[in-house]
Design a protein around this motif. Structure first.
Motif, mmCIF file in Angstrom:
data_model
loop_
_atom_site.group_PDB
_atom_site.id
_atom_site.type_symbol
_atom_site.label_atom_id
_atom_site.label_comp_id
_atom_site.label_asym_id
_atom_site.label_seq_id
_atom_site.Cartn_x
_atom_site.Cartn_y
_atom_site.Cartn_z
ATOM 1 N N PRO A 219 0.840 -1.206 0.000
ATOM 2 C CA PRO A 219 0.000 0.000 0.000
ATOM 3 C C PRO A 219 0.877 1.259 0.000
ATOM 4 O O PRO A 219 1.812 1.356 0.800
ATOM 5 C CB PRO A 219 -0.789 -0.126 1.311
ATOM 6 C CG PRO A 219 -0.764 -1.580 1.647
ATOM 7 C CD PRO A 219 0.556 -2.090 1.143
ATOM 8 N N PRO A 220 0.610 2.214 -0.893
ATOM 9 C CA PRO A 220 1.495 3.388 -1.000
ATOM 10 C C PRO A 220 1.645 4.163 0.293
ATOM 11 O O PRO A 220 2.685 4.771 0.539
ATOM 12 C CB PRO A 220 0.817 4.234 -2.091
ATOM 13 C CG PRO A 220 0.051 3.246 -2.912
ATOM 14 C CD PRO A 220 -0.427 2.209 -1.950
ATOM 15 N N GLN B 64 -5.788 -6.687 -4.230
ATOM 16 C CA GLN B 64 -4.961 -6.130 -5.300
ATOM 17 C C GLN B 64 -4.617 -7.197 -6.335
ATOM 18 O O GLN B 64 -4.703 -6.968 -7.545
ATOM 19 C CB GLN B 64 -3.678 -5.538 -4.700
ATOM 20 C CG GLN B 64 -2.903 -4.643 -5.628
ATOM 21 C CD GLN B 64 -3.514 -3.259 -5.701
ATOM 22 O OE1 GLN B 64 -4.725 -3.104 -5.846
ATOM 23 N NE2 GLN B 64 -2.685 -2.243 -5.604
ATOM 24 N N GLN C 116 2.945 3.144 -9.805
ATOM 25 C CA GLN C 116 1.948 2.073 -9.788
ATOM 26 C C GLN C 116 1.593 1.614 -11.204
ATOM 27 O O GLN C 116 1.361 0.422 -11.443
ATOM 28 C CB GLN C 116 0.687 2.544 -9.061
ATOM 29 C CG GLN C 116 0.904 2.854 -7.591
ATOM 30 C CD GLN C 116 1.260 1.620 -6.779
ATOM 31 O OE1 GLN C 116 0.791 0.526 -7.051
ATOM 32 N NE2 GLN C 116 2.107 1.801 -5.772
ATOM 33 N N THR D 221 -5.388 8.511 -2.378
ATOM 34 C CA THR D 221 -4.562 7.485 -1.753
ATOM 35 C C THR D 221 -3.940 8.093 -0.522
ATOM 36 O O THR D 221 -3.698 9.310 -0.468
ATOM 37 C CB THR D 221 -3.451 6.995 -2.700
ATOM 38 O OG1 THR D 221 -2.529 6.177 -1.963
ATOM 39 C CG2 THR D 221 -2.668 8.152 -3.298
ATOM 40 N N ASP D 222 -3.674 7.248 0.484
ATOM 41 C CA ASP D 222 -2.983 7.757 1.666
ATOM 42 C C ASP D 222 -1.483 7.837 1.445
ATOM 43 O O ASP D 222 -0.732 8.173 2.358
ATOM 44 C CB ASP D 222 -3.298 6.911 2.902
ATOM 45 C CG ASP D 222 -2.872 5.458 2.759
ATOM 46 O OD1 ASP D 222 -2.433 5.085 1.653
ATOM 47 O OD2 ASP D 222 -2.978 4.703 3.738
ATOM 48 N N SER E 27 -10.074 6.559 -7.166
ATOM 49 C CA SER E 27 -9.016 5.926 -6.374
ATOM 50 C C SER E 27 -7.737 5.848 -7.194
ATOM 51 O O SER E 27 -7.763 5.856 -8.436
ATOM 52 C CB SER E 27 -9.437 4.518 -5.929
ATOM 53 O OG SER E 27 -9.420 3.640 -7.043
ATOM 54 N N LEU E 28 -6.611 5.759 -6.503
ATOM 55 C CA LEU E 28 -5.325 5.640 -7.193
ATOM 56 C C LEU E 28 -5.319 4.419 -8.113
ATOM 57 O O LEU E 28 -4.878 4.506 -9.261
ATOM 58 C CB LEU E 28 -4.188 5.547 -6.175
ATOM 59 C CG LEU E 28 -2.792 5.293 -6.751
ATOM 60 C CD1 LEU E 28 -2.355 6.436 -7.660
ATOM 61 C CD2 LEU E 28 -1.777 5.079 -5.630
ATOM 62 N N ASP E 29 -5.809 3.276 -7.625
ATOM 63 C CA ASP E 29 -5.783 2.069 -8.451
ATOM 64 C C ASP E 29 -6.644 2.221 -9.695
ATOM 65 O O ASP E 29 -6.284 1.737 -10.768
ATOM 66 C CB ASP E 29 -6.236 0.852 -7.639
ATOM 67 C CG ASP E 29 -5.104 0.286 -6.792
ATOM 68 O OD1 ASP E 29 -3.959 0.292 -7.279
ATOM 69 O OD2 ASP E 29 -5.358 -0.154 -5.672
#
Length: 440
Positions: free
Chosen positions: A31-32, A141, A172, A323-324, A355-357
């Motif tokens: 997780p980033p 993921q 990513q 993203t956190d 979301s980032l993903d």
């Protein structure tokens, strides 16, 4: 302390094993907000490999990010490997991975034996809870990435060059493509390059077309961060870092006889102007006013040479990528964790987030699909009001969200000009074209 979990992945064992063994797997499994893997372009589960992770978000200074080093101590090609801590936060750490066929699916079994430092032994229940959450994240993921790759399994593997590959999205994105079996060539602004890297200098206009031979698609993510005070010098740097690089790429690709066939270009929903209350904004909208709107128009227009030469050019207009690990969400977390978080603007102002993903997969989708061309809003299907955004973030963090952030707060940090276009925003942006192009 021992932690054991089993997660079922609806893909064949050989496919799952191949994913784990490719470059990028560790990046996708980390997780980033928890840490960032070192050497993201390398991969493999073979015995003897050293793996390094810098703990904490990449936005923090390196000195504040503990170094965790693991060694793959055992490896069985049939589906088992073990990593052990060489240096890091635990007294001891041993993680056994078993990837076993389960009918037409795969069972991923994790068994972790660890000892906490003696002064932290009372935190064992918290550590166990957090590690179980990490393993659940990894399972989701893996499942989602494999589902994405399955949708493109019919295509030949591509060679894709990426600028801005060390950024939040670029890191990513490169890892996602590599775990799908594609070859990623990172474009860096250094004269000395490593294997698979390409040197370029957008400010000096230097890019050797020969370095792009054999590349199928270029993804351009380069650009100075806009999350800063917009003084005159910063505005020039923000503009030049986008426009000069895009022009150089477009001009270079247009002049190649047998070069890449597509350019996927980063863009932003800032095109629409900061405040458009009551409107549903689509890709056909001519755009609004302000520094960002003018910047995005020029930015997208800088790819004209590639379009005129017949290349497929797609511009992904990114919304608020959450993203956190960085971006616009990370600065809000300390306020919420301290119990003084709240909405940043008017309660009914709309926030178009993703979301980032999902934005990473949207860029990969645009790179792999021959049908994606022109502007594409990179936003999620459910924009929310500033009130709902704050309430949801507070609920996730188990903190109150009742205190609106005073307008002077963002202005102290960013200055009035940037705060006016980055914080005091009301944009309801449609994702219909993205979904209509087959993106899930």
């Amino acid at each position: 302390m021992r932690i054991e979990t089993v997660h079922r992945v609806p893909r064949p064992q050989a496919e799952v094993l191949a994913w784990y063994d490719r470059p990028g797997a560790l990046v996708r499994l980390t997780p980033p907000g928890l840490g960032s893997a070192e050497g993201p372009s390398t991969g493999g589960t073979q015995a003897g490999r050293l793996v390094g992770v810098r703990m904490g978000p990449s936005a923090l200074p390196t000195a504040l990010r503990p170094h965790w080093i693991l060694r793959h101590a055992e490896h069985d090609p049939a589906g088992r490997f073990v990593d052990q801590q060489v240096r890091g936060p635990w007294r001891t750490w041993r993680h056994e991975h078993r990837i076993e066929a389960d009918g037409t699916a795969t069972a991923v079994r994790d068994s972790i034996d660890l000892e906490l430092p003696r002064r932290l032994e009372r935190l064992a229940p918290l550590a166990q809870s957090q590690i179980r959450r990490l393993l659940a994240f990894r399972s989701r993921q893996l499942r989602d990435d494999l589902a994405f790759h399955a949708r493109w399994a019919h295509l030949p593997r591509r060679t894709i060059a990426i600028t801005g590959s060390s950024g939040l999205i670029g890191t990513q994105l490169a890892a996602l493509l590599e775990t799908g079996g594609h070859t990623v060539r990172r474009m860096i602004r250094e004269t000395e390059v490593g294997p698979g890297e390409i040197s370029w200098d957008p400010q000096a206009g230097q890019l050797d077309p020969a370095d792009l031979e054999g590349v199928d698609v270029v993804i351009n993510l380069a650009g100075r961060s806009i999350a800063t005070r917009w003084r005159s010098g910063a505005r020039h740097e923000i503009r030049d870092s986008r426009v000069h690089g895009t022009r150089l790429l477009a001009r270079t690709l247009a002049g190649m006889r047998d070069g890449p066939s597509a350019l996927v270009q980063a863009s932003a929903i800032g095109l629409y102007g900061p405040r458009r209350p009551g409107e549903l904004l689509t890709e056909s909208d001519p755009g609004g006013e302000g520094f960002l709107a003018d910047l995005v128009r020029e930015w997208e227009g800088s790819a004209r040479a590639a379009r005129d030469a017949g290349l497929r050019v797609a511009s992904v207009r990114t919304g608020l990528a959450l993203t956190d690990g960085g971006g616009p969400l990370l600065p809000q977390l300390p306020l919420f964790l301290a119990g003084v978080g709240g909405r940043l603007t008017r309660p009914d102002a709309m926030t178009s987030w993703i979301s980032l993903d999902d934005i990473v997969r949207a860029f990969a989708h645009a790179a792999l699909s021959a049908d994606v061309e022109g502007p594409l809003n990179g936003v999620g299907p459910q924009p929310v009001s500033a009130r709902e955004f704050a309430r949801t973030l507070g609920a996730v963090l188990h903190r109150p969200s009742l205190v609106p952030v005073p307008p002077f707060g963002p202005r102290l940090v960013l200055g009035s000009a940037a705060a006016d276009e980055l914080i005091d925003v009301d944009q309801n942006v449609s994702d219909a074209r993205l979904r209509g192009n087959g993106f899930e």
